[in-house]
Structures are given as structure tokens and as C-alpha cells.
Design an enzyme around this catalytic site. Structure first.
Site, PDB file in Angstrom:
ATOM      1  N   GLY A   1      12.984  11.695 -11.898  1.00 37.15           N
ATOM      2  CA  GLY A   1      11.645  12.274 -11.728  1.00 37.15           C
ATOM      3  C   GLY A   1      10.913  11.624 -10.563  1.00 37.15           C
ATOM      4  O   GLY A   1      11.465  10.772  -9.849  1.00 37.15           O
TER       5      GLY A   1
ATOM      6  N   ASP B   1      18.436  11.395 -17.405  1.00 36.73           N
ATOM      7  CA  ASP B   1      17.400  12.389 -17.072  1.00 36.73           C
ATOM      8  C   ASP B   1      17.937  13.777 -17.424  1.00 36.73           C
ATOM      9  O   ASP B   1      19.096  14.088 -17.128  1.00 36.73           O
ATOM     10  CB  ASP B   1      17.087  12.306 -15.567  1.00 36.73           C
TER      11      ASP B   1
ATOM     12  N   TYR C   1      -0.510  16.045 -25.656  1.00 37.85           N
ATOM     13  CA  TYR C   1       0.113  15.075 -24.743  1.00 37.85           C
ATOM     14  C   TYR C   1      -0.467  13.684 -24.992  1.00 37.85           C
ATOM     15  O   TYR C   1       0.271  12.714 -25.204  1.00 37.85           O
ATOM     16  CB  TYR C   1      -0.101  15.525 -23.290  1.00 37.85           C
TER      17      TYR C   1
END
Ligand code: UDP
Length: 321
Positions: free
Chosen positions: A10, A31, A146
Site C-alpha cells: 500500500g 498484502d 472505520y
């Protein structure tokens, strides 16, 4: 050192891999390439990349056994992604971290977890300190899943330190930006820069008076490495960010000016941008005293320097040589 970076392909993870590889560490990346990209790490020949998720406990166990320390960055991030995929957000962020904690605890591997300034929610403090109360919106507003999922990660990590003396440290990142960050998932700077370079309208959400402090990823990464190296620091939470505050309207104007774009600012109501009932944070700035005292952290990049970097990167991407 042998190091595992979850989410290493990322944006932030790949910059961390650059730094670790540069100092001679052997780096493993886990990932799922959901928002990460293999291109972010392909220039690092020594890095071994396993494409899978942290929900795959066997893979995580095998990797953790092989390494000395683990940086856990893998998560579902980006407001757009979060509001569109709340199940993925909650499951990935809570279960993924639970698996990483279980396995690093099993093998007693030191762990650094990246959390987020979102955990402070919509409180109205001038600056947010690690011990401040959190103000989170209601559960029917997906945005807050979140913040809630990352807060549970923090609770769980601190519980592992408290009950099992598992060595873990947590950082809360405040609006990190830099090359390789994509506008697609809602992050404002890459989004506005891409719009400006295409001479498209610059989408300022809400009234544009909300403020943020943007941090260069090159300030963030050394802080992560220093905290990991400080083996005497465990069971602690640290803010990492910058204190140079800017309103989103001023940010958009500055981007238009710097790019020489003909783009106009358009003010988009939150409902249109992210769906009905969306709530934003008005102001968000970190107190950096704790991290400064721990490792001497102070951000070194100005907003102008950050914008120049991103503009140069996006220009090259739009007009490859
Ligand atoms: N934002 C905006 N235009 C965009 C993308 C985001 O005005 O194209 C706003 C967003 O509503 C928020 C701020 O910019 O107030 C920062 O957004 P971002 O998603 O980068 O990070 P956040 O601080 O929300 O985590």
C-alpha cells in the site's frame, strides 16, 4: 532483521518497505492488493510479497514465525471505500488485527499497529491528545465503523499488553500524504491534484471550512521505525502527524494556483459526495508532545513541499515521458 509488513504494497506500507530494505532488513510483505499495488514494491528485488489477507491465519502464522518483528498496516482505508463497504471494513480491520495479535503473541514477536486519527471522531478540541475522550457518531452512519473498528484494534492490542505482556505499540496517523497515494478512495490531496491537472472542477465537500493537517509520508516512516526499535516502549499509543492546519477550501485554491489549472472550485454537499447522513470532522490536529518526548519526532515537511511532490508525481503519471 527479518521484518513482516502487512499492507506493505500500500501507500504507507511501501514507503516503509523502502526504508527497511535500505537499512538492510529482509522484508516480507503480506498484502491482498485490494488498495495496494505490486508496482509500489516491485523495485525492491529483495522483498518477498505474499498476496493474501490477514484473515488467512495459517499464512499469517507461517510468516510471523519467520520474522523478528511485525508492522501491521493492512486495513480497509479511505472514506469512499469505508462508506461503500462497511462489512469489509469491519471484518478486515477487526478480525485481521485479531489474527495478527494472536500470531505475534504466540511467537512473542514485537508488533507495531497503525491506527488512525479517526478514532478521535468528531470531538471539537483544538488538538487531540492520546488520552482525550473520543466522540463517535451513531451506528447507522457507516463512516463511524472505520473509527470504531480501529478503536477495537487498539483496545485489543492494549489488552494483549496488559494481560499477556505482548510487546505492542500503536500509532495514530493524521492525514498522511505522499507519492503512490491514490485519489480513487477519497483521499483529498491526490484527488484534487488529479482534478487540477485535468482542468476538471475541484470538488470541495461541504462548505470547505473543515481543516486538516497533512503529514509527509517521509516524516511518518522514520517515526514508525524508531518506535519499533525502541523495545522499551510497549502498550503505548502515539499520534503522528503535522500541526500545519489548512482548510479544504484553501487547500483546493493552493492546488489550483500551484498547478496553473483553469479548474474552478465546486462545493459538493456531503450527501452527494458520500451518501445520505454523512458526518465529517470539522477540525483535526494532533498534539505531538508525547511522540516528541519519546523519539524526538517533529514533522519537517511544509504543506507546500508536500503539494509540490504530489503535483510532480501526478504530472509524470498523466504525461509519461
Ligand atoms: N474532501 C474534499 N474533496 C475531495 C475529497 C475529500 O473536500 O475530493 C474533504 C473531506 O470531506 C474531508 C477532507 O477533505 O473533509 C479530508 O478528506 P480525506 O478523505 O483525505 O481524509 P479524512 O480527513 O476525511 O480522513
Amino acid at each position: 532483521m527479518r521484518v513482516l509488513v502487512t499492507g506493505g504494497a500500500g501507500f504507507i506500507g511501501s514507503h516503509l518497505c523502502d526504508a527497511l530494505a535500505a537499512r538492510g532488513d529482509q522484508v516480507f510483505v503480506l498484502d491482498d492488493l485490494s488498495t495496494g499495488r505490486f508496482q509500489n514494491i516491485e523495485h525492491l528485488p529483495g522483498v518477498e510479497c505474499i498476496i493474501d489477507t490477514c484473515l488467512n491465519q495459517e499464512i499469517v502464522r507461517d510468516l510471523v514465525r519467520e520474522v523478528d518483528v511485525v508492522y501491521h498496516l493492512a486495513a480497509t482505508v479511505g472514506v469512499q471505500l469505508v462508506v461503500n463497504h462497511p462489512i469489509q471494513t469491519i471484518v478486515n480491520n477487526i478480525r485481521g488485527t485479531e489474527v495478527v495479535l494472536e500470531e505475534t503473541c504466540r511467537y512473542r514477536r514485537r508488533l507495531l499497529i497503525t491506527s488512525t486519527s479517526e478514532v478521535y471522531g468528531k470531538g471539537s478540541r483544538e488538538v487531540f491528545g492520546e488520552e482525550d475522550d473520543r466522540v463517535i457518531g451513531p451506528t447507522h452512519r457507516h463512516r463511524w465503523c472505520y473509527a470504531a473498528s480501529k478503536a477495537i484494534d487498539e483496545f485489543l492490542a492494549l489488552a494483549y499488553w496488559f494481560e499477556k505482556r505482548h510487546p505492542v505499540v500503536i500509532v495514530r496517523l493524521f492525514n498522511t500524504v505522499g507519492p503512490r497515494q491514490m485519489g480513487r478512495y477519497g483521499m483529498v490531496i491526490p484527488n484534487l491534484v488529479e482534478q487540477a491537472l485535468r482542468n476538471e472542477p475541484l470538488t470541495v465537500f461541504g462548505d470547505g471550512k473543515q481543516t486538516r493537517c497533512f503529514t509527509n509520508v517521509t516524516d511518518v516512516v522514520p517515526a514508525l521505525v524508531k518506535l519499533m526499535d525502541r523495545k522499551d516502549i510497549n502498550g503505548e499509543v502515539y499520534n503522528i502527524g503535522s500541526t500545519q492546519s489548512v482548510s479544504i477550501e484553501d487547500l483546493a485554491k493552493r492546488i489550483a494556483e500551484k498547478t496553473g489549472s483553469t479548474s474552478e472550485l465546486v462545493f459538493v454537499p456531503y450527501d452527494q459526495a458520500y451518501g445520505p447522513g454523512y458526518e465529517d470532522m470539522r477540525h483535526r490536529a494532533p498534539c505531538l508532545e508525547k511522540i516528541h518526548q519519546a523519539i524526538g519526532y517533529a514533522p519537517s515537511s511544509s504543506l507546500d513541499q508536500i503539494l509540490d511532490l504530489i503535483i510532480a508525481e501526478k504530472r509524470t503519471q498523466l504525461n509519461p515521458a
